[in-house]
Design an enzyme around this catalytic site. Structure first.
Site, mmCIF file in Angstrom:
data_model
loop_
_atom_site.group_PDB
_atom_site.id
_atom_site.type_symbol
_atom_site.label_atom_id
_atom_site.label_comp_id
_atom_site.label_asym_id
_atom_site.label_seq_id
_atom_site.Cartn_x
_atom_site.Cartn_y
_atom_site.Cartn_z
ATOM 1 C CG LEU A 262 -1.964 -1.161 1.276
ATOM 2 C CD1 LEU A 262 -2.961 -0.928 2.405
ATOM 3 C CD2 LEU A 262 -2.712 -1.383 -0.021
ATOM 4 N NE ARG B 249 5.917 -1.573 -4.236
ATOM 5 C CZ ARG B 249 5.749 -2.410 -3.219
ATOM 6 N NH1 ARG B 249 5.494 -1.937 -2.014
ATOM 7 N NH2 ARG B 249 5.824 -3.713 -3.392
ATOM 8 C CB ALA C 258 6.713 -14.013 -15.514
ATOM 9 N NE ARG C 259 11.130 -7.901 -15.844
ATOM 10 C CZ ARG C 259 11.090 -7.628 -14.541
ATOM 11 N NH1 ARG C 259 11.469 -8.528 -13.661
ATOM 12 N NH2 ARG C 259 10.660 -6.458 -14.133
ATOM 13 C CB CYS D 131 14.712 -10.244 -27.379
ATOM 14 S SG CYS D 131 15.641 -11.720 -26.920
ATOM 15 C CB CYS E 153 32.462 -25.658 2.134
ATOM 16 S SG CYS E 153 33.256 -24.527 1.015
#
Lengths: 353, 586
Positions: B60, B62, B125-126, B162, B177
């Site tokens: 909230l 932004r 998803a990109r 692209c 390690c």
């Protein structure tokens, strides 16, 4: 109250930005008191960003009434509010975004305010002003020692002028052992150098003192220092800078008018262009009035003048709000002192005027 | 005067280009909310918004279309409802679901759009949307932000770089390690607590299947010790299932924080140049385990005293144990208090042993939850540039001119510009995604034979002699040795959404990739493709007709000095964003 720490709710709500600027900065934001003059489209964006960010108190002043054309650049109003004062029509939806921020509205003409009424503000933001008005608000800001930011959008283009008077801000830069206290650039100095470690890398934290110029005292001194030759000036100075400054110099006031009635007198406009080239000691050849390409550019520029276009509002509103926040929390460098949004080329150069 | 007075004045009759367009916005988060508002106020004809996420409190600050009352609701649907009152010209559609879900969003879904705007928070998803746009040859406006940084990249398939052309920085990982034996920083202990300890104790995966790769350790003894730890943890899982509360806490604590550390101490080679772990700071542990209960201390988030650390460990362990016994499938989630507190306290105990600074809840949450800072302003700026840059799409008539006018924009820390802008760059000739020309083939798989497909391909693309047909996973369906297959129906080899690779037997034309859309009773419809010649040397892969444009496009090699780091996120968790193979195995 104002000295209390942030509540758990506030920390959760502002979590993602506290992780950027810290708890102390969020607290400074909560204690801030900001004025926005004129609720243009870019004003709407600034108000949105500052309200979401959690500033303490926001006062918005605008004596214009809502018109149909505003519906395409103000997402706080509805169609049936046309005719109401813009600020009255918008208040409810602004408040609804963040109930923690105190929203005050004022529907007087800002030019009628007594100078004492500006005293309580920490920063004065204005939008849609012309040169004469910028000079007036900058004079008030200087007299009261309150930083000011002004901006406007003209279609795909935009403009920002900051007079933060003299401020201090911290920036993080790569470590450089030769770095010394003293000049940082033409208008700022390094006043303190701290060393910090982050993820095994050494960084410098610099406290920078930035000095700004009054609107009435802008000149070509710094441009000439940075770009001494005409060739450099032609390459580095975007003519849009001169175009917008000249648009602001037009005698008529256009903010709030029906866009159909905004008619730019070309002869007067060209005169201002010449004046500004002189004022900033730039070669007249920077703008070639007779050139066909320029003529085409001029026509598009004029069509865009005083149009409030949402993508530009979003960009300029974002940059201005971030400069306001940075100024309050004393982080990052604000624009010193003019930036233009060139929508033809998606560029935002900064010039020292 | 009208609603669209400004736009009419600016664009004149070209205003209708916006009104006639149909666009897809992928993501209704930080950038998505901003972009949706911008697109509506640009009077775009149709806007489709897609998001799989629901609203959180931390959005909230932004995502200005959402309110407190909307928490847990669908982002795409709430966003569409929230903008309705200031929408005068656009038709709006919301979809709640993952863009990767081919049942919800088959390739044919994406086909309807003029432009696709990405406002995503993850790489997977990109990359996927990038491929879809390559198949469909649709311009993609890609954007992302992280804190005050961000970028916008217009992608015009096969004409410009692209999303896959430049390798992306993957999240930092640590040597096994370091995590298992020799931590030196808080993040090492947090990673150990979350990815090793937590998942070993509570994950439903069969722990025996997790193998230790000895080569990841500096010496054999260490690998052996780690193997033992894993086996014994499997035993501890049994304790969790069968023992009483006090036994659980003590036994688990003594196993992972005493016995395992003692085992590491015996491997002297590890400590030749390092500080040894020590029990000094936790030696009074049994004192704090005397009266343990399931309620967290009010100050447990501070983690500033041994008591706060140990009691949080005990309480969170017991609460998780109860949930585990109830057959709950527990996964680490930064917003699930029990899992976060367990990881926080366990990592702090380990930090005390290895003399590393401890961390409070705010900090552990950020590291364990991969939280990325996000502010309204940067999202507004980058969404604005994405929208503004796409104006070129509407004003220009063809992609070549659109490419010339469009710019890539990214944040600047320099004092002479607010953002960096650069011309669009030509595709990387060795890009894994766009160096092979792609298209869609519509075909009725049940009635068409492989032979008919072969003939049609040769006819359409003017192959000189013959072709080879393969699937993307390298199954050869046809070459001149496999003539027998020609009579068979395609359903015997492939399905809807299979990807075919077509190779020119003459080696003249380059490979092409065809995405199969099965459509009953359809003729074979092949895409219009501009198939480049086979790449022999990088300089020979240009199309002759593009010569003029070369001057306008900036060449790849000349731009090596511009380093592009991609901001992944405006949103939350990075965890699921890494491609599966990048996930570290313990």
């Amino acid at each position: 109250m104002s000295d209390n720490s942030l509540t758990a709710d506030e920390i959760s709500l502002y979590d993602r930005q506290i992780r950027l600027w810290g708890m102390a900065a969020q607290k400074s934001l909560r204690n801030s008191n900001i004025l926005v003059i004129n609720m243009s489209g870019v004003g709407v964006e600034i108000i949105k960003n500052l309200t979401l960010g959690g500033i303490g108190k926001l006062t918005i002043i605008d004596n214009n009434k809502l018109k149909e054309q505003d519906l395409n650049c103000n997402f706080f109003v509805e169609k049936d509010q046309i005719g109401e004062f813009k600020v009255n029509a918008s208040k409810l939806k602004i408040q609804d975004m963040n109930p923690r921020v105190k929203i005050e509205i004022d529907n007087r003409n800002w030019e009628d305010l007594e100078i004492e009424e500006f005293k309580k503000f920490q920063i004065i933001i204005s939008t849609g002003l012309n040169s004469r008005q910028i000079s007036k608000i900058d004079g008030i800001s200087r007299e009261l020692n309150i930083p000011m930011i002004t901006c406007c959008v003209h279609g795909i283009n935009g403009f920002i002028f900051n007079d933060l008077i003299k401020n201090l801000s911290w920036i993080k830069v790569e470590f450089n052992e030769n770095r010394e206290i003293g000049e940082f650039n033409l208008v700022s100095n390094i006043v303190k150098i701290d060393e910090i470690m982050e993820n095994d890398n050494k960084f410098h934290k610099l406290l920078i003192e930035n000095k700004f110029r009054k609107w009435d005292e802008l000149n070509g001194k710094f441009l000439n220092l940075q770009f001494p030759s005409d060739k450099k000036k032609k390459k580095k100075i975007n003519i849009l800078l001169i175009m917008i400054l000249s648009l602001l110099d037009m005698n008529e006031e256009f903010y709030g008018k029906d866009i159909e009635d905004v008619v730019i007198d070309l002869e007067e406009f060209k005169l201002h262009i010449s004046e500004n080239l002189n004022k900033f000691e730039l070669p007249q050849s920077l703008i070639e009035f007779e050139n066909e390409k320029f003529d085409k550019y001029l026509k598009i520029f004029i069509r865009n003048a005083y149009c409030e276009y949402q993508p530009s509002n979003s960009i300029i509103g974002g940059v201005v709000a971030q400069d306001v926040i940075n100024t309050i929390v004393q982080k990052e460098l604000a624009i010193n002192n003019v930036s233009i949004l060139d929508g033809f080329n998606s560029e935002m150069p900064i010039y020292i005027l | 005067m009208a609603v669209d007075s400004y736009i009419k004045k600016m664009f004149g009759e070209k205003s209708s280009q916006f009104a006639d367009a149909k666009v897809l916005l992928v993501g209704a988060g930080g950038i998505g909310c901003e972009l949706l508002k911008d697109l509506i106020m640009m009077n775009i004809g149709e806007i489709h918004v897609l998001d799989l996420d629901t609203i959180d409190l931390s959005n909230l600050n932004r995502q200005f279309l959402f309110r407190h009352k909307d928490i847990k609701q669908s982002k795409s649907k709430t966003a569409i409802a929230a903008v309705e009152f200031f929408n005068y010209k656009s038709k709006l559609y919301a979809y709640h679901g993952s863009v990767l879900d081919t049942n919800l969003f088959p390739l044919s879904f994406f086909k309807q759009f003029n432009i696709i705007y990405n406002a995503l928070d993850n790489l997977e998803a990109r990359f996927y949307m990038n491929r879809m746009c390559l198949y469909l040859n649709i311009p993609l406006y890609e954007s992302g932000t992280t804190g005050l940084k961000g970028q916008v990249q217009p992608i015009y398939p096969y004409l410009t770089e692209c999303f896959s052309c430049v390798p992306k920085e993957t999240p930092k990982t640590f040597p096994v390690c370091t995590i298992r034996s020799t931590p030196s920083k808080p993040v090492h202990c947090i990673t150990w607590a979350k990815d090793f300890l937590f998942s070993q104790l509570f994950s439903n995966e069969d722990t025996n299947t997790q193998e230790i790769d000895a080569s990841e350790f500096t010496n054999e003894e260490e690998a052996e010790a780690s193997k033992k730890e894993v086996n014994e943890l499997a035993d501890l899982k049994k304790i969790i299932a069968n023992e009483g509360d006090n036994e659980i806490v003590i036994k688990i604590f003594e196993k992972i924080f005493i016995a395992d550390i003692e085992r590491l101490l015996k491997i002297e080679e590890l400590w030749k140049s390092r500080e040894k772990p020590s029990f000094e700071q936790i030696k009074d542990y049994d004192h704090f385990f005397k009266d343990i209960n399931k309620e967290y201390l009010t100050t447990c988030k501070d983690q500033s005293t041994l008591e706060e650390i140990l009691k949080t460990f005990a309480s969170s362990l017991l609460r998780l144990t109860d949930r585990f016994k109830n057959n709950e499938n527990i996964e680490f989630d930064k917003d699930d208090e029990d899992t976060l507190f367990f990881v926080m306290s366990a990592s702090n105990i380990r930090s005390l042993i290895f003399n590393i600074p401890t961390k409070n809840e705010f900090d552990v949450k950020q590291i364990a939850g991969n939280i990325i800072p996000a502010v309204a302003t940067t999202n507004a700026i980058m969404a604005g540039f994405s929208a503004l840059s796409s104006v070129n799409y509407f004003l220009e008539n063809d992609n070549i001119n659109r490419v010339v006018k469009s710019k890539m924009v990214f944040d600047s820390s320099s004092t002479d510009k607010v953002v960096n802008s650069s011309k669009l760059i030509k595709p990387n000739p060795s890009c894994s995604a766009c160096s092979i020309v792609k298209g869609i083939i519509t075909i009725d798989l049940s009635s068409t034979t492989l032979g008919q497909l072969r003939d049609k391909l040769i006819e359409k693309y003017n192959y000189g002699d013959d072709v080879e047909i393969m699937t993307l996973d390298s199954r050869l369906l046809y070459d001149f040795d496999l003539e027998d297959n020609l009579e068979e129906k395609l359903t015997n080899f492939i399905n809807d959404q299979t990807v075919l690779l077509i190779n020119d037997s003459d080696e003249k034309f380059d490979l092409i990739e065809l995405y199969v859309l099965n459509s009953q009773n359809s003729e074979i419809i092949l895409p219009e493709l501009n198939i480049p010649l086979k790449k022999i040397k990088p300089s020979e892969n240009e199309n002759d007709e593009n010569d003029d444009d070369d001057k306008l496009l900036v060449d790849n090699e000349e731009n090596n000095d511009i380093k592009v780091t991609v901001s992944l996120d405006d949103d939350d968790d990075l965890v699921e964003e890494q491609p599966p193979m990048k996930k570290r195995k313990f």
